[in-house]
Design a protein around this motif. Structure first.
Motif, PDB file in Angstrom:
ATOM      1  N   ARG A 221      59.126  50.357  46.782  1.00 56.29           N
ATOM      2  CA  ARG A 221      57.881  49.643  46.471  1.00 56.29           C
ATOM      3  C   ARG A 221      57.760  49.486  44.961  1.00 56.29           C
ATOM      4  O   ARG A 221      58.050  50.419  44.208  1.00 56.29           O
ATOM      5  CB  ARG A 221      56.670  50.402  47.013  1.00 56.29           C
ATOM      6  N   VAL A 222      57.344  48.305  44.522  1.00 55.90           N
ATOM      7  CA  VAL A 222      57.176  48.033  43.098  1.00 55.90           C
ATOM      8  C   VAL A 222      55.818  47.367  42.889  1.00 55.90           C
ATOM      9  O   VAL A 222      55.231  46.816  43.829  1.00 55.90           O
ATOM     10  CB  VAL A 222      58.298  47.116  42.553  1.00 55.90           C
ATOM     11  N   THR A 223      55.338  47.405  41.666  1.00 57.44           N
ATOM     12  CA  THR A 223      54.068  46.776  41.324  1.00 57.44           C
ATOM     13  C   THR A 223      54.325  45.616  40.372  1.00 57.44           C
ATOM     14  O   THR A 223      54.938  45.790  39.316  1.00 57.44           O
ATOM     15  CB  THR A 223      53.112  47.783  40.667  1.00 57.44           C
TER      16      THR A 223
ATOM     17  N   GLU B 196      48.973  42.989  39.766  1.00 55.08           N
ATOM     18  CA  GLU B 196      48.095  43.881  40.521  1.00 55.08           C
ATOM     19  C   GLU B 196      48.542  44.021  41.970  1.00 55.08           C
ATOM     20  O   GLU B 196      47.824  44.589  42.793  1.00 55.08           O
ATOM     21  CB  GLU B 196      46.662  43.342  40.465  1.00 55.08           C
ATOM     22  N   ARG B 197      49.757  43.535  42.283  1.00 56.57           N
ATOM     23  CA  ARG B 197      50.226  43.548  43.670  1.00 56.57           C
ATOM     24  C   ARG B 197      51.311  44.592  43.854  1.00 56.57           C
ATOM     25  O   ARG B 197      52.218  44.726  43.034  1.00 56.57           O
ATOM     26  CB  ARG B 197      50.771  42.168  44.058  1.00 56.57           C
ATOM     27  N   GLU B 198      51.211  45.321  44.961  1.00 59.18           N
ATOM     28  CA  GLU B 198      52.287  46.227  45.348  1.00 59.18           C
ATOM     29  C   GLU B 198      53.145  45.514  46.381  1.00 59.18           C
ATOM     30  O   GLU B 198      52.656  45.054  47.418  1.00 59.18           O
ATOM     31  CB  GLU B 198      51.743  47.526  45.936  1.00 59.18           C
TER      32      GLU B 198
ATOM     33  N   TYR C 101      60.956  39.972  46.499  1.00 56.84           N
ATOM     34  CA  TYR C 101      59.713  40.740  46.571  1.00 56.84           C
ATOM     35  C   TYR C 101      58.917  40.276  47.803  1.00 56.84           C
ATOM     36  O   TYR C 101      58.580  39.095  47.928  1.00 56.84           O
ATOM     37  CB  TYR C 101      58.883  40.539  45.310  1.00 56.84           C
TER      38      TYR C 101
ATOM     39  N   ASP D 286      55.650  40.705  50.447  1.00 54.25           N
ATOM     40  CA  ASP D 286      54.284  41.201  50.636  1.00 54.25           C
ATOM     41  C   ASP D 286      54.275  42.092  51.885  1.00 54.25           C
ATOM     42  O   ASP D 286      54.516  41.599  52.996  1.00 54.25           O
ATOM     43  CB  ASP D 286      53.329  40.022  50.821  1.00 54.25           C
TER      44      ASP D 286
END
Length: 247
Positions: A147-149, A152-154, A171, A173
Motif C-alpha cells: 500500500r502506498v499514499t 491524500e489517497r491510499e 496504482y 484504488d
C-alpha cells in the motif's frame, strides 16, 4: 553449561525467525496479489469479458497544456503489441505506430523509424493500455508492491514488467479495484531519469467492460495533456495495415 545452552537456544530461535519471516511475507504478498487481481477482473466486468477484449478503437479530443491548443485524438489498440496513436491529425499533428518490436513516428504521410526512447515509450503505452486484459491472459510478470499514499489517497501498488518496457507501477484504488494511475521511469541520458505517468478517470462500460474515458498525462509533476474519449469500440476488427506505414 546451562547458560551456554540457553544462549545457543535463543540464537537458534532468532535464526529461525529471521529465515522464516521472508517466506511468510512472500506467501502473504502472493495471496494479496492474487486477491487484488481477482478483484480487479471482477470490477472491470468479469474475467471472461475482460479476456475477450482483443482490440479497441477510441476517439476523442486531446488538450495540449504545453502549447495551449487542442484537437482530435485517435487510438487504435490490438493485443500482441499493436498500437496506433493519432494526435491532432486534422492540424497536421503526429502519428505513432507500433507493430511488435518496430515503431514509426511522423505525420500521416511521412513516417520514419522511431528513435529508441520513443519506441520504448510506445511499448510502455501499449503495455498499460493492455491492462487489465494482460492480467486475464497472464501476459506480463507482476508482483505486489504493498500500500502506498499518493496525495491524500491510499492505493495498492502492482509492479508489472512487460518485455521491452520499463517497469510499470500500477496504482489501484482498493475501494473500487480500478486503476487510478500508471507510471514508469525513463532514462534521459545525462539528464538522469524522468517519470511519465497517466491518471485515469471517468470509467464507463463498453461491451460489458469498464474503460477510462479521461486520461491525464504527466512528466514528473508537469501536466502535459488530457485526453477525453467520446467514443470507444471493443473488437472492431482493425486491419493490420493500420499499424504499419503505407507502402
Amino acid at each position: 553449561m546451562r547458560l551456554t545452552a540457553m544462549i545457543r537456544t535463543v540464537l537458534v530461535m532468532i535464526a529461525l525467525l529471521l529465515t522464516a519471516a521472508p517466506g511468510r511475507a512472500a506467501e502473504g504478498n502472493d495471496r494479496q496479489l492474487a486477491d487484488l487481481i481477482a478483484g480487479m477482473l471482477k470490477a472491470y466486468g468479469g474475467e471472461a469479458a475482460v479476456a475477450r477484449v482483443e482490440a479497441v478503437a477510441a476517439r476523442g479530443e486531446i488538450v495540449d497544456f504545453l502549447n495551449g491548443n487542442r484537437g482530435a485524438y485517435g487510438r487504435y489498440f490490438a493485443r500482441q503489441r499493436r498500437l496506433r496513436i493519432e494526435i491532432m491529425p486534422d492540424q497536421g499533428g503526429e502519428v505513432r505506430l507500433l507493430d511488435g518490436s518496430r515503431g514509426w513516428q511522423g505525420t500521416g504521410r511521412q513516417l520514419v523509424k522511431a528513435q529508441p526512447v520513443l519506441l520504448q515509450s510506445m511499448v510502455y503505452q501499449y503495455s498499460y493500455l493492455d491492462l487489465p486484459m494482460a492480467f486475464a491472459h497472464h501476459s506480463f510478470p507482476v508482483s505486489y508492491g504493498g500500500r502506498v499514499t499518493l496525495g491524500e489517497r491510499e492505493l495498492a501498488l502492482l509492479l508489472v514488467d512487460p518485455p521491452g518496457s520499463p517497469q510499470i507501477r500500477v496504482y489501484v484504488d482498493p475501494a473500487t479495484f480500478l486503476i487510478a494511475r500508471v507510471s514508469a521511469d525513463f532514462a534521459m541520458g545525462m539528464m538522469g531519469s524522468s517519470e511519465l505517468a497517466t491518471e485515469y478517470g471517468d470509467y464507463r462500460p463498453a461491451a460489458g467492460v469498464l474503460f477510462p474515458r479521461r486520461l491525464t498525462n504527466y512528466a514528473g509533476t508537469l501536466k502535459l495533456s488530457e485526453i477525453t474519449l467520446s467514443s470507444l469500440e471493443v473488437n472492431p476488427g482493425l486491419p493490420a495495415a493500420l499499424f504499419a506505414p503505407a507502402p
